[in-house]
Structure formats: C-alpha cells, structure tokens
Design an enzyme around this catalytic site. Structure first.
Site: not given
Ligand code: UGA
Length: 427
Positions: A12, A36, A148, A200, A245, A253, A256, A259, A324
């Site tokens: 972030v 880092k 986000f 959020k 989505f 997983g 984010c 948790k 993670r």
């Molecule tokens: C997520 C949110 O999408 C962001 O908007 C947010 O800012 C972020 O968390 C955060 O709180 O920092 P991220 O954790 O990077 O982003 O991942 P995502 O792309 O949302 O995917 C999350 C999980 O859902 C992954 O395991 C992914 O494979 C799964 N997923 C996603 C699916 O199984 N199918 C989908 O269609 C989309």
C-alpha cells in the site's frame, strides 16, 4: 503541489508514495527497514507489481520521490503524512492497531503544526479517534483515505480508481486531502471518518460474499450437470449483477479479504450487530479449499494417499508474488493432509516452506511422475503450456483446473481426464 510523507513501504505504502509522486507531489517514503530503503533509493522494488518499477524510477529522476529510514527527516516538513502500516489480524479476528498506534506515537512530536495525518491502512471504525488520541495534539488533523487498489493492478487502480473516499471531521479537511488527487478524474466522496472506515470493510466483505456465492453456484452447476462458466456468464449479463468478480476458483484469499471479513465480523460484534452473511461467506470459503482436495481424491479412486500431485500456481492470484493467505496453499495443505506429495510450479515463487510441498523450476518438472495435475492460480502463461509434454511427463491423466485457464478440449484430445463432479440427485 504538496509535501507528503508516507509511513511504511509495503504494497500500500509503495503504491501510494510512488503514485502521489507521479502526480507531481514531493513525496518522501519512510520505512524502518534500512535495507528496503536502500533498495528503493537505488530504484529497485522490494515487491513484484507490474508497472510500479517504471514510475518509481521516474519519481526518483524527477526529484519528487525520496526514501528514508529516518522518521524525523520524513515527517518534519510534511503537510500530509499517510500512514500505510500493517493492520494484521489479532487472535480474536479483530484488526490489530498496534503498528498504527506506534507510528502515531513515534511521529507526534515531529509533525509540523497544521499537518494532516491520513490513514490509508485498513482500520476498524473508530480508529481515527484512536490515532487522534495517540497523537494528542489539537493542531494536527486526522483523516481516513482507504485504499481500494488490487495487487497486480495497483498502478492502473491508482491512476483510474472507481472512486476516492476521504473522511475527516470537517469537509474543509477532507477536501484538502482530496485536492491531492485533483488530477484524477473519478467520483470523489467526502464523508465522516467512520463512514470512510466502514466503506472499505463493507466493500471488501461484499466482494468476498460475492465470490463465496460464485463458488457455491459453480459447485451446484457441476452437481446438476450445468456448465458453471456459462451459468455465471448468464448471471453476469444482468447489469444489476455485473460480469466482474464472477470467476469461480479454489476460494478467495490474499492479504485483505480473509483479514477484513473477520475484522468486519468483529466490528459488528463489538456493536452488538449480527452479520450472518459474512460469517457464512467465510465458512463457505474454507469449505471450497477442501472441496478441491475431495474432488481430486474421488477422481483418483477415493484417496490421495501416496499420490504425487502436480500443482500450477502458488500465489493467491495471478500477477503478484504474494502467497499470503493464498487459497492455493490452503488447497495444498488439504492435499498433503490427505496423504499426497505436492510438487508445484509458480512463475513468481521459487521456494515455500511446507512439509510435503516441493517447488519445481518449470511446469514440466512439476508434472514429472505426477498422478494428477491441479491448476490453482490463473497465471495466463498456464494457458500456453504444452499439454502433450505435460501429459507425457505425468504417470496419470487426471487434471483439475479450478481457474479455467487451460484449453480443456486441447488437453482432452492430448489424453487428459477432467473429472466431473456431477452427482446423482439425492432425493
Ligand atoms: C482486494 C480488493 O479487490 C481491493 O479493492 C482492495 O483494495 C484490496 O483487497 C485491499 O484491501 O487492499 P486484492 O487482495 O489485491 O484486492 O485481490 P483481489 O483481486 O480482490 O482478489 C482477492 C481474491 O479473490 C484472490 O484470491 C482472487 O483469486 C479471488 N478472485 C477474484 C476470484 O476467485 N474470482 C474473481 O473473479 C476475482
């Protein structure tokens, strides 16, 4: 243009500092890890994030981006201080605010009068008050500006967000923070601190609920002999549902969703509110990991014991090096628990410390001698893999593609068996 300090250079903080510098602000990123900081000063990223390296270098060249491990150097001159420190899960599921509090305490005497401390970390409702108390200065304002960004698409999401939310005690303060993003064209929401904080969690939890439902629909589709992808495509054409989505997988997983869903449950509990849907979504997700292992055991004659299983994908999704809370790892743990040996390949992971799991240097090396192949992460390069070569290396032919990345008919014509989980109606 403003002077900004960013505390913490994780996913972030890095994207925030590099992104704000690309908008022309003078940004200084702080991290307590000098190694880092040295990497960043040399223009090297400590994480894999597509496109971020290029704007890091551009930021350094323009003079807009600096890095330091000296907190006073970072914040002394800053008009805005963004806090981007981790908020890990506590034993009871709530978000642990100790890093946010210690960062606030560490900077409180260093801040210049009138500075605004902006929380980017995902923090529970009421945290702005906690930060205000930790700083304890009436000349310092506190705002909440949740991020986000999706890992793997963070640069795109920074430049083209669906919305920007800023919460503060007064519109004047939130507008000052929002003005930092004046070059970004998107809906902009000025809210109270509590509203910003809850937007959020409510967003991430909604997405997690959506995915749990998607995965449940996929399982039901297969059980009744329907095509899960066509069912979901048909649902997604309803604009109220939307087609984003909606990809089924082995579970959701990452750092984010797991948790944040637990933290939202805990926030609701602390206010005496029941959220049965989010509880069900978490439970459904845990079942989905085991379901993949059960399905494979069934396809291999009822047991995984003594079987060698090739796995493609270890990261929690494609285009990241992040493992993670990866659903791939959760599935692998079930495969190992069932008596299987797992050999996995992932383009971004060269080792992983888990008894029963070996990381191979290539897809074919993972497939060598395997009884079955399971795809757990949707890396697009997996769709290009030579299926004949893979199947020739394997001793078995069972393939489970939880992410729908393989060309099924091509693999079938090369001899792969895709087990159907079609079941008989029980009543
Ligand atoms: C997520 C949110 O999408 C962001 O908007 C947010 O800012 C972020 O968390 C955060 O709180 O920092 P991220 O954790 O990077 O982003 O991942 P995502 O792309 O949302 O995917 C999350 C999980 O859902 C992954 O395991 C992914 O494979 C799964 N997923 C996603 C699916 O199984 N199918 C989908 O269609 C989309």
């Amino acid at each position: 243009m403003s002077k900004i300090a960013v505390i913490g250079t994780g996913y972030v903080g890095l994207t925030t500092s590099i992104g704000l510098a690309s908008l022309g602000h003078e940004v200084i990123g702080y991290d307590l890890d000098p190694a880092k900081v040295e990497m960043l000063q040399a223009g090297k990223l400590p994480i894999h994030e597509p496109g971020l390296g290029e704007i890091l270098i551009a930021g350094i060249k323009s003079g807009n981006l600096q890095s330091t491990s000296d907190l006073s150097e970072a914040v002394a001159d800053a008009d805005f201080v963004f806090t981007c420190v981790p908020t890990p899960q506590d034993d009871d599921g709530s978000a642990d605010l100790s890093y946010v509090i210690s960062a606030s305490v560490a900077m409180k005497d260093l801040l210049k009068p009138g500075a605004i401390v902006v929380t980017k970390s995902t923090v529970p409702v009421g945290s702005a008050q906690v930060v205000e108390n930790a700083i304890g200065r009436s000349d310092i304002e506190v705002a909440s500006n949740p991020e986000f960004l999706r890992e793997g698409a963070a640069v795109h999401d920074f430049k083209h967000p669906d919305r920007i939310v800023v919460g503060a005690r007064s519109t004047e303060i939130s507008q000052k923070v929002m003005d930092l993003y004046s070059q970004i064209d998107c809906p902009k929401l000025l809210t109270s601190q509590e509203t910003a904080e809850l937007i959020k969690y409510a967003s991430n939890s909604f997405l997690a609920i959506k995915l749990s439902y998607v995965n449940d629909v996929a399982v039901l589709s297969e059980a009744v002999g329907a095509d899960p992808f066509e069912v979901l495509q048909g649902m997604g054409l309803d604009t109220r549902i939307g087609n984003r989505f909606l990809e089924p997988g082995p579970g959701w997983g990452g750092s984010c969703f797991p948790k944040d869903t637990k933290a939202l449950e805990s926030i609701a509990k602390s206010f005496g509110v029941d959220l049965p849907l989010i509880t069900a979504a978490i439970a459904s997700n845990e079942i989905s990991h085991k379901r993949v292992a059960d399905r494979l055991a069934k396809a291999l004659g009822g047991s995984l014991n003594g079987k060698t299983i090739a796995v493609l994908g270890l990261t929690f999704k494609a285009n990241t090096d992040d493992t993670r809370e990866s659903p791939a790892i959760a599935v692998i743990e079930h495969l190992i628990k069932g008596g299987g040996e797992v050999v996995a390949y992932d383009p971004m992971v060269s080792s992983y410390d888990l008894a029963g799991l070996t990381v191979a240097p290539s897809p074919v090396a993972a497939a060598n001698g395997a009884d079955a192949l399971v795809v757990l992460t949707e890396w697009s390069e997996f769709s290009e893999i030579d299926c004949a070569e893979m199947l020739a290396a394997m001793t078995g032919s069972v393939v489970i593609d939880t992410r729908n990345v393989l060309n099924k008919s091509l693999w079938q014509s090369a001899g792969a068996t895709f087990p159907s989980s079609e079941t008989k109606r029980v009543v």
